[in-house]
Scaffold this active site. Structure first.
Site: not given
Ligand SMILES: *Cc1c(COP(=O)(O)O)cnc(C)c1O
Length: 425
Positions: A142, A237, A265
């Site tokens: 994701y 990511d 995060k």
């Molecule tokens: C949470 C997350 C996102 C998206 O971040 P948001 O602040 O919710 O837009 C993208 N990549 C990873 C790996 C994530 O865990």
């Protein structure tokens, strides 16, 4: 009827599904989501005044728990000075220097407002740097909800009836190539077929949005090598793994340097922040230094920058990661001889899958090969007992520095008790 029932009924009248992010609606576990009014330390409190031991940690940001005094002081200090400026200011500079001095492959960084935005921007940089259009992603990873990444993803989509979103721009999607986690042959096939068109491969180096699917280091190294051979950028990511599995994230853990990295995060200490960064030659392509446009009215918001720095300052010497690791090892021990569930953990990220632990689960195929018992009864048993896990079988759990050994043991024991009463699979 609880207060949460009443609030959820009202909320559904004014917001889609009653929520502002899908997983919060409890669709995967049934029942009414608890409306929380706040948190303190390792706990959240609901509108009826009930406390829950919190292993959601706001989906990851709260690695120090709720109400950490230094983060609180930093945020309040920023508010007292002026909470939005729209100018250059010293706070984002302090945070950028703090990061670039400690993470060698992040030579330059740009702050944005979410992980989604960070990914979207990093992909644009990769396309700008290579003049190519295609992006390679991985089934089950994701990367937020930008169109090109909402295919074979996870998080809230992991248990949706339709695996991918409606309303996507099909032309954009044709630029996304999908490979399989933990499968070198799939990587090689993707590069053999599309190699000269691939601007970047983007991966969660610790995939943690479709369960927790730890990858073998050799697999990640093979990906890095194929990127290099084909002139594609490697994007890690690290929105969830960054500053969480170690200060240098998964890249530090595995000793693999990406070309670009995305954060979110933890980096904002619980305020809305994302960031993307990497090698100078790529980041210098970003406007106004270069031709890749990216901007944001509220980017590098002072409250978020100060809270983020106060968070990272407490993490930088590594001692809290050691503390989190020892909490994690208590979970390893608690679940070690379990016959009913597969427990997986990377640092303070953990996940249990309600099927016998025959082999590590590293891909969606591994999961499909071993059907799981329903998660909902386990989730609700814990919730009723005052323990809050993410409301989905496919979301991971988070440990924080506010958790005690006794609290972690209590959660493990509650999970064991709840799974013991499940029908045998
Ligand atoms: C949470 C997350 C996102 C998206 O971040 P948001 O602040 O919710 O837009 C993208 N990549 C990873 C790996 C994530 O865990």
């Amino acid at each position: 009827m609880s207060t949460s029932d009443a609030l959820f009924a009202r909320s559904k009248q004014v917001s889609p599904g009653g929520v502002h992010s899908p997983v919060r609606a409890f669709k995967g576990v049934g029942g009414t989501p608890r409306f929380m009014t706040g948190g303190h330390g390792a706990y959240m409190t609901d509108v009826d005044g009930r406390d829950y031991l919190d292993f959601l940690c706001a989906f990851g940001p709260l690695i120090l728990g709720h109400g950490n005094p230094a983060v609180r002081a930093a945020a309040i200090g920023a508010i007292d000075r002026g909470w939005s400026l729209g100018t250059t200011e010293p706070y984002s500079l302090d945070l950028a220097e703090f990061i670039t001095q400690r993470i060698p492959w992040v030579q330059s960084v740009r702050f944005v407002n979410s992980g989604t935005e960070a990914v979207m921007s990093a992909l644009r940089v990769a396309r700008g740097a290579t003049g190519r259009d295609k992006i390679l992603k991985f089934d089950g990873c994701y990367h937020g909800h930008t169109d090109s990444m909402l295919i074979k993803s996870g998080s809230g989509l992991a248990e949706a009836a339709v695996a991918d979103s409606a309303g996507l721009d099909r032309a954009t999607l044709s630029g996304t190539v999908v490979a399989t986690l933990n499968d070198e042959a799939s990587l090689e096939a993707a590069f053999a077929r599309h190699g000269s068109d691939i601007a970047a491969a983007i991966i969660e180096p610790v995939p943690a949005n479709y369960g927790l699917l730890p990858q073998r280091r050799e697999y990640l190294l093979r990906l890095a090598e194929l990127c290099r051979q084909h002139g594609a950028l490697l994007i890690f990511d690290e929105v969830i793994s960054g500053f969480r599995v170690g200060f240098q994230g998964a890249a530090g853990l595995y000793g693999i340097e990406p070309d670009l990295v995305t954060y979110g995060k933890v980096i904002g200490g619980g305020f809305p922040v994302g960031a993307y960064g990497g090698k100078r030659q790529y980041m210098d392509l970003v406007a106004p230094a270069g031709p890749v446009y990216q901007a944001g009215t509220l980017s590098a918001n002072p409250v978020a920058m100060c809270a983020g720095l106060a968070t990272l300052q407490q993490l930088a010497d590594g001692s809290l990661y050691a503390q989190l690791e020892s909490l994690g090892q208590r979970l390893d021990a608690a679940f070690a001889n379990q016959r009913q569930l597969t427990f997986q953990r990377v640092g303070s990220l953990f996940w249990f899958y309600l099927a016998p632990p025959t082999a590590p689960i590293r891909s969606l195929a591994d999961m499909q090969a071993r059907p799981a018992a329903p998660f909902a009864p386990v989730f609700h048993a814990l919730l009723d007992g005052g323990i809050y896990l993410a409301p989905s079988a496919y979301e991971v759990g988070f440990l924080s520095a506010a958790h005690s050994a006794a609290q972690v043991d209590a959660m493990a024991n509650a999970v064991l008790a709840a799974t013991a009463s499940l029908p045998q699979g």
